[in-house]
Design a protein around this motif. Structure first.
Motif, short mmCIF file in Angstrom:
data_model
loop_
_atom_site.label_atom_id
_atom_site.label_comp_id
_atom_site.label_asym_id
_atom_site.label_seq_id
_atom_site.Cartn_x
_atom_site.Cartn_y
_atom_site.Cartn_z
N GLY A 1 0.80 -1.22 0.00
CA GLY A 1 0.00 0.00 0.00
C GLY A 1 0.83 1.26 0.00
O GLY A 1 0.31 2.36 0.26
N THR A 2 2.12 1.13 -0.32
CA THR A 2 3.02 2.29 -0.26
C THR A 2 3.52 2.74 -1.62
O THR A 2 4.11 3.82 -1.73
CB THR A 2 4.26 1.93 0.60
OG1 THR A 2 4.95 0.83 -0.02
CG2 THR A 2 3.85 1.53 2.02
N GLY A 3 3.32 1.91 -2.65
CA GLY A 3 3.86 2.24 -3.96
C GLY A 3 5.35 2.08 -4.03
O GLY A 3 5.99 2.53 -4.99
N ASP A 4 5.94 1.41 -3.02
CA ASP A 4 7.39 1.24 -2.96
C ASP A 4 7.67 -0.16 -2.41
O ASP A 4 7.28 -0.48 -1.27
CB ASP A 4 7.99 2.30 -2.05
CG ASP A 4 9.53 2.27 -2.00
OD1 ASP A 4 10.11 1.23 -2.38
OD2 ASP A 4 10.12 3.27 -1.56
N GLU A 5 8.33 -1.00 -3.22
CA GLU A 5 8.59 -2.37 -2.80
C GLU A 5 9.56 -2.48 -1.64
O GLU A 5 9.73 -3.57 -1.06
CB GLU A 5 9.10 -3.19 -3.99
CG GLU A 5 10.41 -2.73 -4.58
CD GLU A 5 10.26 -1.68 -5.66
OE1 GLU A 5 11.11 -1.62 -6.56
OE2 GLU A 5 9.27 -0.90 -5.60
N SER A 6 10.20 -1.37 -1.29
CA SER A 6 11.13 -1.39 -0.16
C SER A 6 10.55 -0.71 1.08
O SER A 6 11.22 -0.61 2.11
CB SER A 6 12.44 -0.69 -0.55
OG SER A 6 12.24 0.68 -0.81
N LYS A 7 9.31 -0.25 0.99
CA LYS A 7 8.66 0.43 2.11
C LYS A 7 7.48 -0.41 2.59
O LYS A 7 6.51 -0.61 1.86
CB LYS A 7 8.19 1.82 1.69
CG LYS A 7 7.64 2.65 2.83
CD LYS A 7 7.27 4.04 2.36
CE LYS A 7 6.72 4.88 3.51
NZ LYS A 7 6.34 6.25 3.06
N GLY B 1 6.65 -6.62 6.21
CA GLY B 1 7.11 -7.02 4.90
C GLY B 1 6.82 -8.47 4.58
O GLY B 1 6.50 -9.27 5.45
N GLY B 2 6.92 -8.80 3.31
CA GLY B 2 6.75 -10.18 2.89
C GLY B 2 7.98 -11.00 3.21
O GLY B 2 9.05 -10.46 3.48
N SER B 3 7.81 -12.32 3.19
CA SER B 3 8.92 -13.23 3.44
C SER B 3 9.44 -13.81 2.14
O SER B 3 8.82 -13.67 1.08
CB SER B 3 8.47 -14.35 4.39
OG SER B 3 8.15 -13.84 5.66
N GLY B 4 10.57 -14.51 2.22
CA GLY B 4 11.18 -15.10 1.04
C GLY B 4 12.30 -14.22 0.50
O GLY B 4 12.36 -13.01 0.77
N SER B 5 13.16 -14.81 -0.29
CA SER B 5 14.35 -14.11 -0.78
C SER B 5 14.03 -12.89 -1.63
O SER B 5 14.70 -11.86 -1.52
CB SER B 5 15.22 -15.08 -1.61
OG SER B 5 15.66 -16.16 -0.81
N ILE B 6 13.00 -12.98 -2.47
CA ILE B 6 12.70 -11.86 -3.36
C ILE B 6 12.16 -10.67 -2.58
O ILE B 6 12.62 -9.54 -2.74
CB ILE B 6 11.70 -12.30 -4.45
CG1 ILE B 6 12.37 -13.29 -5.40
CG2 ILE B 6 11.19 -11.09 -5.23
CD1 ILE B 6 11.47 -13.81 -6.49
N ALA B 7 11.18 -10.92 -1.70
CA ALA B 7 10.59 -9.83 -0.92
C ALA B 7 11.64 -9.18 -0.02
O ALA B 7 11.74 -7.95 0.05
CB ALA B 7 9.43 -10.34 -0.09
N ARG B 8 12.45 -10.00 0.66
CA ARG B 8 13.46 -9.45 1.57
C ARG B 8 14.57 -8.75 0.78
O ARG B 8 15.20 -7.81 1.27
CB ARG B 8 14.07 -10.54 2.45
CG ARG B 8 13.07 -11.36 3.25
CD ARG B 8 11.99 -10.55 3.94
NE ARG B 8 12.49 -9.73 5.03
CZ ARG B 8 11.71 -8.96 5.80
NH1 ARG B 8 10.40 -8.89 5.56
NH2 ARG B 8 12.23 -8.25 6.77
N GLY B 9 14.81 -9.20 -0.43
CA GLY B 9 15.86 -8.62 -1.25
C GLY B 9 15.57 -7.18 -1.65
O GLY B 9 16.49 -6.41 -1.96
#
Length: 432
Positions: A405-411, A419-427
């Motif tokens: 809901g932030t428009g930013d995959e790092s926020k 945040g989401g889990s897994g290598s891609i989300a945490r990356g």
């Protein structure tokens, strides 16, 4: 399906009657685990191969068994049987045993059973051992029609290493859907239905039973159980991670709809108060999973990975279609007390997702201008699709921008406060 030859049943029964209990104890659980029809291909923790190709060989060879019976003479042609069947069976037991029994994977018993099969396979295969196998599988495996089994794929790799992270990203969305649907229908989520699936992850925030009419309740409950199956299928194929922290509270949904209308709604939107509100809240979620799977599909290479993804996408698309169809039926209905129609709510949510993902228009509400309708001939948009009536695709970054809901995959935020889990989300996080 044809029945097994009656003489086979008689001989098998005679064999079991004289079999040592020790051998029954050793072979029974292993054979059932290895060849049980409810076990699909799995991904071993060390990249072990799948059972699909050798199992295909087994079924094709076994389907020929009927032709090898001689009803007039009442005997089996041993040499042909051994040559056509046991080569495939021993191959499975030696090469794919570890991957074939996920139910025992985390127990030391695996090592014992593997040792037993290694020892057994070093001896010549006798008619006695053949009867042991037939005793379990004559009713099904030996009478399998080869036409019912897909041929081995040209690409012989079940799951490429790069497939794993891509598919695991979807676990975040499947956890979200499972908790929202189960709580909405039952008043409790995975912890009350399948706690082992959650793997000790934190309970969701704000889930509760929704005030649903009978039809909507039935649909949402089924959706919830389907999500449990999705989680199990993903984890048994590529592994997974514990449930992340998920926010499905009324407060979070109120924020989503405030952002959709670009002003605070009064009173705050509550998804659990009525069927129409719950369906509108449901409109927010499954479509994200649908476009995520479509976007992931071209980047998946293993044939087991592709089969899993196709199965997930099919059901996810079906869920989204049902929700949109139910809302389309009520499109002109006012959502009280806001005096805005259901159709406007869907358009606002779709516009919000387009803004958050920030990659163009890949989402549309229940009605569109004629030039955006199917073949430019309809203003209805019951199924959201592009100019060729194909589903839109989104990247992992777009998906995370939307569900946070932030428009930013790092926020972080939205449905995933941590945040989401897994290598891609945490990356994507600036500080993993």
């Amino acid at each position: 399906m044809a029945e097994a030859h009656p003489r086979l049943g008689l001989i098998t029964a005679q064999f079991w009657a004289g079999l040592s209990p020790v051998w029954v104890a050793i072979f029974s659980p292993v054979l059932v685990a290895t060849f049980s029809p409810d076990l699909g291909p799995v991904y071993g923790p060390n990249g072990g191969s799948s059972l699909v190709q050798p199992m295909h060989q087994i079924r094709v060879a076994s389907a020929r068994v009927q032709a090898l019976f001689n009803p007039t003479e009442g005997h089996l042609q041993w040499a042909q049987l051994k040559e056509s069947i046991f080569a495939a069976w021993i191959d499975v037991l030696q090469r794919d045993f570890y991957a074939s029994i996920p139910r025992y994977r985390d127990h030391g018993f695996v090592n014992l059973l593997t040792g037993i099969w290694t020892a057994v396979s070093s001896f010549s295969v006798s008619p006695l051992f053949f009867f042991l196998c037939l005793g379990y599988f004559a009713p099904g495996c030996l009478t399998q029609d080869p036409a019912c089994v897909s041929p081995p794929p040209l690409n012989g790799t079940p799951i490429f290493p790069d497939d794993v992270d891509k598919i695991q990203l979807a676990l975040n969305l499947e956890y979200l859907e499972a908790e929202f649907f189960l709580n909405g229908a039952l008043g409790y989520g995975l912890d009350g239905v399948a706690p082992e699936i959650a793997q000790g992850g934190p309970p969701p925030i704000g889930g509760k039973k929704a005030n649903l009419d009978r039809l909507t309740h039935q649909i949402i409950e089924e959706f919830g159980y389907e999500e449990v199956g999705h989680l199990r299928a993903i984890k048994s194929t590529v592994g997974g991670f514990p449930r992340p922290l998920i926010d499905i509270s009324s407060k979070n949904f109120a924020t989503i709809f405030d952002n959709a209308f670009e002003k605070p709604l009064s009173p705050p939107f509550d998804p659990y108060i009525s069927s129409v509100n719950y369906l509108l809240a449901s409109y927010v979620i499954p479509y994200v999973g649908l476009v995520a799977y479509v976007g992931t599909n071209p980047n998946i290479n293993g044939y087991v990975s592709k089969r899993l993804l196709a199965g997930l996408l099919g059901v996810e698309a079906g869920q989204d279609a049902v929700i949109r169809a139910l809302l389309y039926k009520r499109a002109d209905e006012l959502v009280l007390p806001y005096k805005r129609t259901v159709a406007e709510f869907t358009a606002r949510v779709s516009d919000l997702r387009n803004r958050l993902a920030n990659c163009g228009i890949k989402d549309k509400g229940l009605f569109v201008p004629l030039q955006l309708g199917a073949e430019n001939k309809t203003t209805s948009n019951i199924l959201s699709s592009n100019a060729d009536s194909l589903s839109y695709a989104r990247t992992p970054a777009e998906i995370l921008r939307t569900v946070y809901g932030t428009g930013d995959e790092s926020k972080l935020g939205g449905f995933f406060p941590e945040g989401g889990s897994g290598s891609i989300a945490r990356g994507f996080l600036k500080t993993p």
